[in-house]
Structure formats: structure tokens, C-alpha cells
Design an enzyme around this catalytic site. Structure first.
Site, PDB file in Angstrom:
ATOM      1  N   GLY B  22     -20.576  47.471 -21.117  1.00 27.26           N
ATOM      2  CA  GLY B  22     -21.013  46.081 -21.279  1.00 27.26           C
ATOM      3  C   GLY B  22     -20.725  45.562 -22.674  1.00 27.26           C
ATOM      4  O   GLY B  22     -21.497  44.774 -23.224  1.00 27.26           O
ATOM      5  N   ALA B  23     -19.609  45.987 -23.250  1.00 26.51           N
ATOM      6  CA  ALA B  23     -19.332  45.694 -24.661  1.00 26.51           C
ATOM      7  C   ALA B  23     -18.420  44.477 -24.845  1.00 26.51           C
ATOM      8  O   ALA B  23     -17.928  44.228 -25.937  1.00 26.51           O
ATOM      9  CB  ALA B  23     -18.709  46.921 -25.337  1.00 26.51           C
ATOM     10  N   GLY B  24     -18.237  43.705 -23.784  1.00 23.47           N
ATOM     11  CA  GLY B  24     -17.397  42.511 -23.891  1.00 23.47           C
ATOM     12  C   GLY B  24     -18.117  41.312 -24.472  1.00 23.47           C
ATOM     13  O   GLY B  24     -17.511  40.249 -24.638  1.00 23.47           O
ATOM     14  N   ASP B  72     -16.167  48.946 -14.318  1.00 23.00           N
ATOM     15  CA  ASP B  72     -17.372  48.516 -13.620  1.00 23.00           C
ATOM     16  C   ASP B  72     -18.252  49.750 -13.504  1.00 23.00           C
ATOM     17  O   ASP B  72     -17.906  50.698 -12.783  1.00 23.00           O
ATOM     18  CB  ASP B  72     -16.992  47.980 -12.232  1.00 23.00           C
ATOM     19  CG  ASP B  72     -18.199  47.663 -11.355  1.00 23.00           C
ATOM     20  OD1 ASP B  72     -19.342  47.906 -11.803  1.00 23.00           O
ATOM     21  OD2 ASP B  72     -17.999  47.181 -10.225  1.00 23.00           O
ATOM     22  N   SER B 155     -35.483  47.412 -21.831  1.00 20.89           N
ATOM     23  CA  SER B 155     -35.967  46.055 -22.090  1.00 20.89           C
ATOM     24  C   SER B 155     -37.485  46.057 -22.130  1.00 20.89           C
ATOM     25  O   SER B 155     -38.128  46.818 -21.400  1.00 20.89           O
ATOM     26  CB  SER B 155     -35.498  45.103 -20.989  1.00 20.89           C
ATOM     27  OG  SER B 155     -36.176  43.858 -21.085  1.00 20.89           O
ATOM     28  N   TYR B 168     -35.280  43.059 -12.379  1.00 18.49           N
ATOM     29  CA  TYR B 168     -34.852  43.508 -13.710  1.00 18.49           C
ATOM     30  C   TYR B 168     -35.956  44.342 -14.361  1.00 18.49           C
ATOM     31  O   TYR B 168     -35.692  45.390 -14.965  1.00 18.49           O
ATOM     32  CB  TYR B 168     -34.518  42.294 -14.567  1.00 18.49           C
ATOM     33  CG  TYR B 168     -33.917  42.623 -15.905  1.00 18.49           C
ATOM     34  CD1 TYR B 168     -32.573  42.976 -16.016  1.00 18.49           C
ATOM     35  CD2 TYR B 168     -34.678  42.588 -17.063  1.00 18.49           C
ATOM     36  CE1 TYR B 168     -32.017  43.283 -17.246  1.00 18.49           C
ATOM     37  CE2 TYR B 168     -34.134  42.894 -18.294  1.00 18.49           C
ATOM     38  CZ  TYR B 168     -32.799  43.235 -18.388  1.00 18.49           C
ATOM     39  OH  TYR B 168     -32.252  43.539 -19.606  1.00 18.49           O
ATOM     40  N   LYS B 172     -35.616  48.227 -15.512  1.00 14.60           N
ATOM     41  CA  LYS B 172     -35.802  48.624 -16.896  1.00 14.60           C
ATOM     42  C   LYS B 172     -36.991  49.574 -17.043  1.00 14.60           C
ATOM     43  O   LYS B 172     -36.995  50.452 -17.903  1.00 14.60           O
ATOM     44  CB  LYS B 172     -35.979  47.388 -17.784  1.00 14.60           C
ATOM     45  CG  LYS B 172     -34.751  46.476 -17.830  1.00 14.60           C
ATOM     46  CD  LYS B 172     -33.589  47.115 -18.552  1.00 14.60           C
ATOM     47  CE  LYS B 172     -32.556  47.726 -17.659  1.00 14.60           C
ATOM     48  NZ  LYS B 172     -31.433  48.345 -18.399  1.00 14.60           N
TER      49      LYS B 172
END
Lengths: 240, 265
Positions: B22-24, B72, B155, B168, B172
Site C-alpha cells: 500500500g505504498a503508492g 494486490d 488503527s 474496518y 483492525k
């Protein structure tokens, strides 16, 4: 010493109230149902797994009709794939899916079914999980991922449904009571070098100690409590 | 695969190789930048190659070393191939940061009674399946590293069980059980496993706050430090610290990195 099982005053906690115990085939459910019946509750046990929201809503509505209403819902869910002690690196995708996703969805659907039967008059929902979830254990990554996910979902539901008078709480029980298959799993010992834990000298039993707490959570005395976690380990880890 | 050209030979993580999902963009980009600035070579992974390239360009501009790989995390084969490509390129893997998430792009509260199975899987295949796939792919390399670190981005939603997004929050929360248990399982291999629960301002957050200034003001008042974190300087640097030898005896923990917001643990 007062025997929690035979305590006569406790027997009135759920008199006239209706309880649905939906533990998806976990043997723990019957022990809890026996304990709640001792408190005067009218009981319906649901053993079937909920595969959809419709399944759960129908089963809950039928159970509420059978009991002439509903005040308390007790729930636990962990499919067989979650009840195995093994390292994560060898776990198959199918076992992971069953252990965490299908089990978690069973809980989601059960909560939705509970909402269906409780949201008009309020009531108590108690999720039961393994107390080991609070500290983690090698070999049990899927089960304890699931258990902590269920505990957080309980909190979200408590926040959303408090306005309906619905209270949701979590009760942690000894792993060997939650799933006898895991009685020999190498759960981590508490790093206590004094008198050997648990502090009470015994592990709380489902039919007696755990059912007493669930009954109290379903009683008027617990009307101010929601979103809380109660770890019934007899004073072992003493985590928040 | 796209590669930045230079190498940072100093810093807390000099010589280490990191893989960030998820580093974009957002927090993941900040973490990748911080790791590279600390001397690590970084595999910048994400579902969109173009945004990963942008992150690599930013690292490149500062003289860091990075490659972009389209991944992905819900696809076990893609994760395994990407990890192997990283090891093939740099010879080792020391750090895996599982940051990829889905489901926090909506500011609209979701009623729990309306959540569907499809809603669950849309987020869970990234969060929980991503954890599994990353852990299984990385294990042999983290064992061999001698400095193995596996970091999950949790989170505060998972700590307090947010009403806003129950799926979510559940995912988490589950991350906590995953990390605590995996830390115990992998301790024997010398691998350190932790989670952080960040509070950081990202582009979606800024857009939401611009549209809802009253909510922004009320939210920011909850932070003892009076601000949300910056992805690179606050969250990324915390990850650098966790991955460095300075934190070589900290494992199995879920650490809020949130300006003092969450103090209930």
C-alpha cells in the site's frame, strides 16, 4: 465460602426473561444455557451455523417466538478450522477462509439477527470468546485474529445500537472451556513468580461462574454497562 | 519493476531491505520514504503501478534506493512473486510492512445491520488475507535475516471499536490478535512482530475535512498534541524506529502513534 452455583439470590436475575444461546455448535453453548436456566431464564438454544443474514434473522425470530420474546442473546462462533493449533506458515487458504472469514461472518449475521429481535425493546447481547485472545498464543493465529475481530465488532455494535437500549459486552473464558479440542494447546503462562496463578486458585467454570456473569449482564443491575470486556480467567493475566 | 538509481549508505537501516504494501500513497508512501531515508532499500508495492512509480521517484530524488512492484495483497501468488523479486534484486529481506487497507475511503457511517458478505470481503481480503499472504511469503527470508521485522498497520478504530465503520474496526481489532499471536509464534525465529495504530492526515482525510470544517475542528481538539500526524515524519519515522536495532527487544505490541489520542490501553 459462598458457592456461586448454589447462590439462591442469583437465581432471580433472569426470572421472566427470555434468552437465546447461539453458539454455532460450540459445546460451550449448552453449558451456558444450563447456567442461564438456573437463573430463571426461558431458554432457546440455536446450534446451527448462520451462513447468511437471512438465516440468522429467521432463526432469531423463530427462537423469539418460541420463547415469547427475547431479552438476552449469547453468542460464540468459531468453525472447526479455527480450533486447531498449528503454525501459520503451513495454513491453507481454505482453512484460513473458514477459520477467520466464515466464523466472523457467522458473528456478523448473528448480531444482525439479534438486532432484529432486540432493537424495539432493547436487551443484552454477550459475545463469548477465548480469554487467550487478550494475550495471543503461538499456533492460534487464526482463532485469536477472529476472537479479537469479534470483540471489536461487538464494540462497534454497542456504539451503534445503544440508542435502541441494546447493550453488548464480551466475556472471555478459559481456552479449554471455549474449545475442549484446544485443552492441550500451549497457551502462554503469565509471568508471575509468586503464588501460582490464577489468583482464585481455579479456572472459572462455564455453567457456574461464566453463566452467572452473563446473567448479571442481562439483568437490570448491569444497565449502565456496554462495550465492555470481562476476562473470566480467575485472576490470571489481569489485563484491562 | 521500476528502480530508483542511488543508494543511501548510512542511517539506522543501512543495508536492510524492506517491502512495504500500500505504498503508492498516504501513510504507506510516508513509511517507504522514511525507510529509504534511513538507508533501507525499499520495494514499493501497491495495486496501482503508477502511484508506486511516483513514490519511487520521490525516493529517487533524495538519493534513496527503491523499486516499484504492482501487487494486490489479496492475491497470494502476486505477493509471493513480489517478495521473491525483491529478494532476487537485493539478496535479502529484513522488513515487511503490511500497510495495505481498504474501506477507509468513505466518511459515511455504515449501519452494522446493513453490512453484507460482499462488504466484508471487499475489505477483509486486503486486511486479513493480506496479513496471511505477506506473512507466509516473508517468513523464510525474515528467518534468514537476523533482523527480521514484520509490522502491521492497525488503527485506533480497532482499539475502541468505531461506530463509523464496523467492518474496518473488526478487521483492525483482529490485527491485534494476529500480531500478538504471530509475535509469540515467530519469536523462536528471532523475528519481531508489532503493530502500530497511526493517526495521520492523508489526502482523503484532508478532502473530508475541507468539506466538513466543523468536524475537523472538533476532531483535532481531541489530540493532546493538537494535530494529526504526518505520514512520513511521524508515522514513517516510528516504523523506522521499530525496524531498527534500537527497538530490538520490543515485540508483540500494538502501539498507538497518534499524538496522545488513545491512552486507554
Amino acid at each position: 465460602m459462598v458457592d456461586g452455583v448454589a447462590n439462591a439470590s442469583a437465581a432471580s436475575l433472569l426470572t421472566g426473561r427470555r434468552a437465546i444461546v447461539a453458539t454455532q455448535g460450540l459445546g460451550l453453548g449448552h453449558a451456558l444455557a444450563q447456567g442461564l436456566a438456573r437463573h430463571g431464564a426461558r431458554l432457546v438454544e440455536l446450534a446451527a451455523q448462520f451462513d447468511s443474514k437471512a438465516d440468522a434473522e429467521t432463526a432469531m425470530a423463530d427462537a423469539a417466538r418460541e420463547a415469547d420474546g427475547a431479552d438476552v442473546v449469547v453468542h460464540a462462533a468459531a468453525l472447526p478450522a479455527a480450533l486447531a493449533c498449528r503454525p501459520l506458515d503451513g495454513l491453507s487458504a481454505d482453512d484460513w477462509r473458514s477459520a477467520v472469514h466464515r466464523s466472523m461472518l457467522a458473528t456478523l449475521f448473528c448480531l444482525q439477527g439479534a438486532h432484529r429481535v432486540l432493537h424495539e425493546r432493547g436487551g443484552s447481547v454477550v459475545l463469548v470468546g477465548p480469554s487467550t485472545a487478550l494475550v495471543g498464543a503461538a499456533g492460534l493465529v487464526p482463532l485469536l485474529t477472529l476472537a479479537e475481530g469479534q470483540r471489536s465488532l461487538m464494540k462497534s455494535a454497542a456504539r451503534q445500537w445503544g440508542r435502541h437500549g441494546m447493550r453488548l459486552n464480551w466475556v472471555g473464558v478459559a481456552l479449554r472451556h471455549y474449545a475442549p479440542l484446544l485443552a492441550d494447546a500451549p497457551i502462554p503462562p503469565v509471568p508471575e513468580l509468586g503464588p501460582p496463578p490464577p489468583a482464585l486458585g481455579r479456572v472459572p467454570e462455564p455453567t457456574a461462574d461464566v453463566a452467572d456473569v452473563i446473567a448479571w449482564l442481562g439483568s437490570a443491575g448491569a444497565r449502565g454497562i456496554t462495550g465492555a470486556s470481562f476476562n473470566l480467567d480467575g485472576g490470571d493475566w489481569m489485563v484491562p | 519493476m521500476r528502480e530508483a538509481k542511488a543508494m543511501n549508505g548510512s542511517g539506522l537501516l543501512a543495508g536492510r531491505v524492506a517491502f512495504v504494501t500500500g505504498a503508492g500513497g498516504g501513510i504507506g508512501r510516508g513509511i517507504a520514504q522514511a525507510l529509504a531515508a534511513a538507508g533501507a532499500a525499499v520495494a514499493v508495492t501497491g495495486r496501482r503501478r503508477s502511484t508506486c512509480d511516483e513514490t519511487v521517484n520521490l525516493i529517487d530524488d533524495e538519493g534513496g534506493l527503491a523499486i516499484a512492484i504492482e501487487v494486490d495483497v489479496g492475491d497470494a501468488t502476486m505477493v509471493r512473486r513480489a517478495v521473491e523479486a525483491t529478494v532476487q534484486r537485493w539478496g535479502r529481506l529484513d522488513i515487511l510492512v503490511q500497510n495495505a487497507n481498504a474501506g477507509m475511503d468513505s466518511a459515511v457511517p455504515v449501519d452494522l445491520e446493513a453490512i453484507t458478505e460482499a462488504d466484508w470481503y471487499a475489505q477483509a481480503r486486503v486486511a486479513w488475507d493480506g496479513n496471511l499472504h505477506c506473512a507466509q511469503a516473508a517468513l523464510p527470508h525474515l528467518k534468514a535475516s537476523g533482523h527480521g521485522r514484520f509490522i502491521v498497520l492497525g488503527s485506533a478504530f480497532g482499539l475502541h471499536g468505531a461506530a463509523m465503520n464496523p467492518v474496518y474496526s473488526a478487521l483492525k481489532g483482529g490485527d491485534r490478535g494476529f500480531v500478538k499471536s504471530l509475535a509469540r509464534e515467530w519469536g523462536a525465529h528471532g523475528i519481531i512482530v508489532n503493530a502500530i495504530e497511526p493517526a495521520a492526515a492523508t489526502q482523503p482525510t484532508e478532502i473530508f475535512f475541507a468539506q466538513n470544517p466543523a468536524v475537523r475542528d472538533a476532531y483535532l481538539r481531541m489530540f493532546p498534541l493538537g494535530r494529526m500526524g504526518a505520514p512520513r515524519n511521524d508515522i514513517g519515522r516510528a516504523v523506522v524506529a521499530l525496524c531498527s536495532d534500537l527497538m530490538g527487544y520490543l515485540s508483540g505490541q500494538n502501539l498507538p502513534v497518534d499524538g496522545g489520542l488513545y491512552t486507554a490501553l
